[in-house]
Scaffold this active site. Structure first.
Site, PDB file in Angstrom:
ATOM      1  N   GLU A 226       0.855  -1.194   0.000  1.00 55.43           N
ATOM      2  CA  GLU A 226       0.000   0.000   0.000  1.00 55.43           C
ATOM      3  C   GLU A 226       0.885   1.237   0.000  1.00 55.43           C
ATOM      4  O   GLU A 226       0.667   2.171  -0.757  1.00 55.43           O
ATOM      5  CB  GLU A 226      -0.943   0.002   1.224  1.00 55.43           C
ATOM      6  CG  GLU A 226      -1.891   1.201   1.204  1.00 55.43           C
ATOM      7  CD  GLU A 226      -2.950   1.209   2.312  1.00 55.43           C
ATOM      8  OE1 GLU A 226      -3.276   0.135   2.847  1.00 55.43           O
ATOM      9  OE2 GLU A 226      -3.454   2.306   2.610  1.00 55.43           O
ATOM     10  N   ARG A 304      -7.578   2.556  13.427  1.00 51.74           N
ATOM     11  CA  ARG A 304      -8.451   1.397  13.227  1.00 51.74           C
ATOM     12  C   ARG A 304      -8.400   0.465  14.441  1.00 51.74           C
ATOM     13  O   ARG A 304      -9.387  -0.173  14.792  1.00 51.74           O
ATOM     14  CB  ARG A 304      -8.115   0.652  11.929  1.00 51.74           C
ATOM     15  CG  ARG A 304      -9.171  -0.365  11.552  1.00 51.74           C
ATOM     16  CD  ARG A 304      -8.929  -1.021  10.202  1.00 51.74           C
ATOM     17  NE  ARG A 304      -9.502  -0.293   9.082  1.00 51.74           N
ATOM     18  CZ  ARG A 304     -10.783  -0.338   8.702  1.00 51.74           C
ATOM     19  NH1 ARG A 304     -11.641  -1.073   9.373  1.00 51.74           N
ATOM     20  NH2 ARG A 304     -11.202   0.354   7.675  1.00 51.74           N
ATOM     21  N   GLU A 708     -10.394  -8.492   4.303  1.00 52.60           N
ATOM     22  CA  GLU A 708      -9.712  -8.512   5.597  1.00 52.60           C
ATOM     23  C   GLU A 708     -10.427  -9.259   6.718  1.00 52.60           C
ATOM     24  O   GLU A 708      -9.770  -9.909   7.534  1.00 52.60           O
ATOM     25  CB  GLU A 708      -9.437  -7.071   6.042  1.00 52.60           C
ATOM     26  CG  GLU A 708      -8.465  -6.377   5.133  1.00 52.60           C
ATOM     27  CD  GLU A 708      -8.335  -4.906   5.475  1.00 52.60           C
ATOM     28  OE1 GLU A 708      -9.284  -4.153   5.190  1.00 52.60           O
ATOM     29  OE2 GLU A 708      -7.311  -4.516   6.026  1.00 52.60           O
TER      30      GLU A 708
END
Ligand code: LUZ
Ligand code: MOS
Length: 753
Positions: A226, A304, A708
């Protein structure tokens, strides 16, 4: 429908960056990196390396025309070190030569003298020294401090989870080619082509329009590409700019494992208060995240973690604090789950600890506290589904249909050598990028005059099957056969300003953009068809199974004929469309809002058998009930659930990163020393059932994101092992220190009380 690339892969004809045909004047890059985890550069001499055979040039920080800065969220990471060295593997210089071997040989001839400085690799130590990547953040709900006196049982403790090597099959790779007028075309193995483009433009001092990034496919990524595909792509582009020749940079496995960042190790303190019946009342937790030497995505990952601090449970009083700590390790980065697995592991540890204290099973505590529709998350969003409890009940039924309560007890009381343990693992994962502006995607669709269709989006195929889903969305929206659809490479000249393929959301968002673009073209075609067939203006025209229908009645007009005629009548056969996930908002000062468009939930039941003499175990079965919504590709989704599960089990059991206690060098730097699940380790049985779920307006065509969430089912294996150990001897105190390696299990089994 099978994975679109299945045949190419099994025939070995799919192309990755390292497979491209090479131009004759190609240069290969090799990188000199910091040999110390903290220090300063005293001397850097490249003259001898330049004299080596086949070497074209060597470049360092001084040769960068633009900004020597590759940071994304915080601008705190250099492409090439200039003075201070912050981690082993930090790039310092790049050699370009006519073969990779000559380039690597020349790297060894660069004189780098360093003065070592004390290093910090432990997040708690970094915290004490004030080495933070950002100020701490706290999410809270209710009032924890006023709640403790209402609790019958309070457990507190510490839980640690280790990092994880991504171990994508394809290592980091880039290939850059000079184009006319200073333009550069980069083929990069990246999840984020726009990010590569933006950083290359910044470093090379070029407008973004002069950098084209193209991505065919990746051989796995899992979050490791990423952000961290970027430096290698930018070095290759810089090499092109400095030499005018094409440049290829491919890390070998050892380089990739030692130099690049991994999943963040966490060390956390927890305190959980419950009533005697197992109802959770208050939850306090502090997460110390090992961020490594630069921010990378650490703060977003920590965010997160905070979003998932209560996982699939309702707890009325919560105070969750996260600290991103700066250490002298390679900057840690995105990895499937993006901080959520770390959070869920801590809460499961606390629940397990409470179950021992209360003398009830973890299962009972878990079940009692599962989220119900309308329950509030600590960040101000309500849980809108009922899938958590439904999946739990169904998983329980699946398990009970084959097993009665007595089976494991009987086994454990009659067997000398082995003990069995089971665990339940509910998962609730929020879908959407937590950074709201990233929740957008675009698509460019061309219908050609023979009826074939080309589609470009920002989604990157990394083996997960997003291209298969994109093709299905197009075929379904048009009403035509799948074989007509070609999904093109991901290219910044066709899809601009894209978000990385991440956060499980690529099929949702890019699929929706494709749906909009295809309907735009279809609308024009249907209007044309109506006129061409002389249909009454208020009749209903559709395209069904490649045939135009008028008021549901088939006509002779077929898709490819229609397209050809529409072209002659000068109808626009292309469309570009944009999609922005609706309804998202979040206020960072109150830490409240609606950061997710929906949640994905499910439950896993894991059974393991432990060899109490050797400390080894096997995972006998994992039964999973998972919510995919209305899956558009059950085969692909099943693959994601299986792969995620295995990767999650690996994280909590086998995969251990070991560092040299003095030099901080990674010792587990090859597949001989870093073990991941293989076919022999795979659970004897993996039973996956999709939850029937028909809710409107979620992902594309009511399907749900799948990348995920299944990773976290793997956490169940840790607690199944703990149960088996308790069956050996209930006096053995549990440890909350993942990975639960065979070594740790064995030592625990032999623990003297
Ligand atoms: N990447 C990202 C992610 O940049 N933001 C996110 O919220 C996220 N979530 C999961 C996985 N990758
Ligand atoms: Mo990610 S962890 O790149 O979805």
């Amino acid at each position: 429908m099978k994975h679109l690339d299945a045949l190419l892969h099994v025939r070995g004809t799919s192309l990755f960056v390292d497979d491209f045909k090479l131009p004759a004047d190609l240069l290969h890059a090799a990188v000199l990196v910091s040999p110390v985890s903290h220090g300063v550069i005293e001397k850097l001499e490249t003259a001898e390396a330049l004299e080596m055979p086949g070497v074209e040039t060597v470049f360092t920080a001084e040769d960068i025309p633009g900004k020597n800065q590759i940071g994304s969220i915080n601008k705190d990471e250099l492409l090439l070190a200039d003075k201070e060295l912050l981690f082993i593997g930090q790039p310092v210089a790049v050699v370009l030569a006519d073969t990779p071997e000559k380039a690597r040989a020349a790297v060894k001839m660069i004189k780098l003298e360093t003065r070592e400085l004390p290093s910090v690799v432990d997040p708690r130590q970094a915290f004490e020294k004030g080495m933070l990547l950002a100020p701490p953040r706290t999410f809270s709900m209710g009032n924890t401090s006023e709640s403790w006196n209402r609790c019958d049982c309070i457990v507190s403790g510490r839980a640690d989870s280790g990092g994880q090597e991504h171990l994508y099959l394809e290592t980091q790779a880039a290939f850059a080619v000079p184009m006319e007028n200073d333009c550069i075309r980069i083929s990069s193995g990246t999840q984020g082509p726009t990010f590569v483009q933006r950083v290359a433009a910044r470093v090379l001092k070029l407008p973004m329009s002069k950098i084209e990034v193209n991505v065919g496919r990746l051989g796995g990524a899992f979050g490791g590409k990423e952000d961290q595909a970027t430096p290698w792509a930018v070095m290759a582009a810089l090499g092109v700019q400095l030499t005018g020749k094409p440049v290829k940079l491919v890390l070998n496995r050892n380089e990739d494992m030692t130099w690049t960042g991994k999943r963040h190790p966490y060390s956390s303190d927890f305190k959980l208060g419950l009533t005697n019946d197992g109802t959770m009342i208050a939850w306090e937790v502090t997460y110390y995240q090992n961020g490594g030497a630069a921010s990378d995505l650490s703060t977003a990952i920590l965010e997160r973690t905070l979003f998932h601090s209560t996982n699939a449970y309702f707890i009325p009083n919560v105070q969750a604090t996260g600290v991103s700590c700066r250490t002298n390790l390679p900057p840690n980065t995105a990895f499937r789950g993006f901080g959520a697995p770390q959070a869920m592991y801590v809460l499961e540890s606390a629940i397990y600890s409470a179950s021992l204290e209360l003398g009830i099973s973890p299962l009972e505590i878990q079940e009692k506290n599962l989220l119900k529709k309308g329950d509030m998350f600590p960040f101000g969003m309500q849980y809108e589904g009922n899938e958590i409890r439904r999946s739990w009940r169904k998983a329980l039924e699946m398990y009970r249909s084959e097993n009665d309560d007595g089976r494991i007890k009987d086994f454990n009381s009659s067997n000398v050598m082995f003990r069995k343990g089971i665990s339940f693992m509910p998962v609730c994962f929020g879908i959407s990028f937590t950074h709201i502006s990233m929740n957008q995607a675009n698509a460019l669709v061309h219908v050609y005059t023979d009826g074939s269709v080309g589609i470009s989006t920002g989604a990157v195929e990394m083996g997960q099957g997003v291209n298969s889903k994109i093709a299905q969305v197009a075929a379904r929206t048009f009403g035509i056969d799948l074989f007509r659809i070609k999904v093109e490479s991901t290219n910044t000249t066709r899809s601009a300003n894209t978000s990385p393929t991440a956060a499980s959301s690529a099929a949702d968002m890019n699929g929706n953009a494709v749906r909009i673009a295809c309907s735009n073209i279809l609308k024009r075609l249907l209007i044309y068809a109506g006129k061409h067939l002389g249909a009454n203006p208020d009749s209903r025209i559709d395209l069904i199974h490649e045939k135009i229908t008028i008021n549901g009645k088939k006509t002779h007009l077929e898709w490819n004929k229609l397209v050809g005629l529409a072209y002659l009548a000068r109808v626009n056969l292309s469309s570009q469309a944009h999609y922005a996930t609706p309804g998202l908002h979040f206020n960072k000062s109150s830490e409240k809002g609606r950061p997710f468009s929906y949640h994905v939930a499910g439950t896993a039941v894991t059974e393991i058998t432990l060899d109490r003499l050797r400390g080894i175990f096997s995972v006998d079965s994992v039964k999973i009930v998972h919510d995919c919504g209305e899956s558009i590709n059950p085969l692909v989704d099943r693959g994601q659930v299986e792969g995620g599960l295995l990767q999650g089990i690996g994280w909590v059991t086998l995969e251990e990163l070991k560092y040299h206690p003095e030099t901080d060098a990674l010792l587990s730097d090859s597949l001989a020393t870093y073990k991941i699940p293989d076919i022999h380790f795979t659970p004897g049985e993996v039973d996956i059932e999709f939850l029937e779920c028909h809710s409107e307006n979620v992902g594309i065509y009511n399907s749900k994101a799948v990348g995920e969430p299944p990773f976290m089912y793997g956490i169940g294996t840790y607690f199944a092992i703990l149960e088996a150990i308790r069956a050996c001897d209930p006096e053995i105190p549990p440890i909350y220190s993942a990975p639960f390696t065979n070594e740790k299990i064995l030592l625990l089994l032999q623990k003297k009380r």
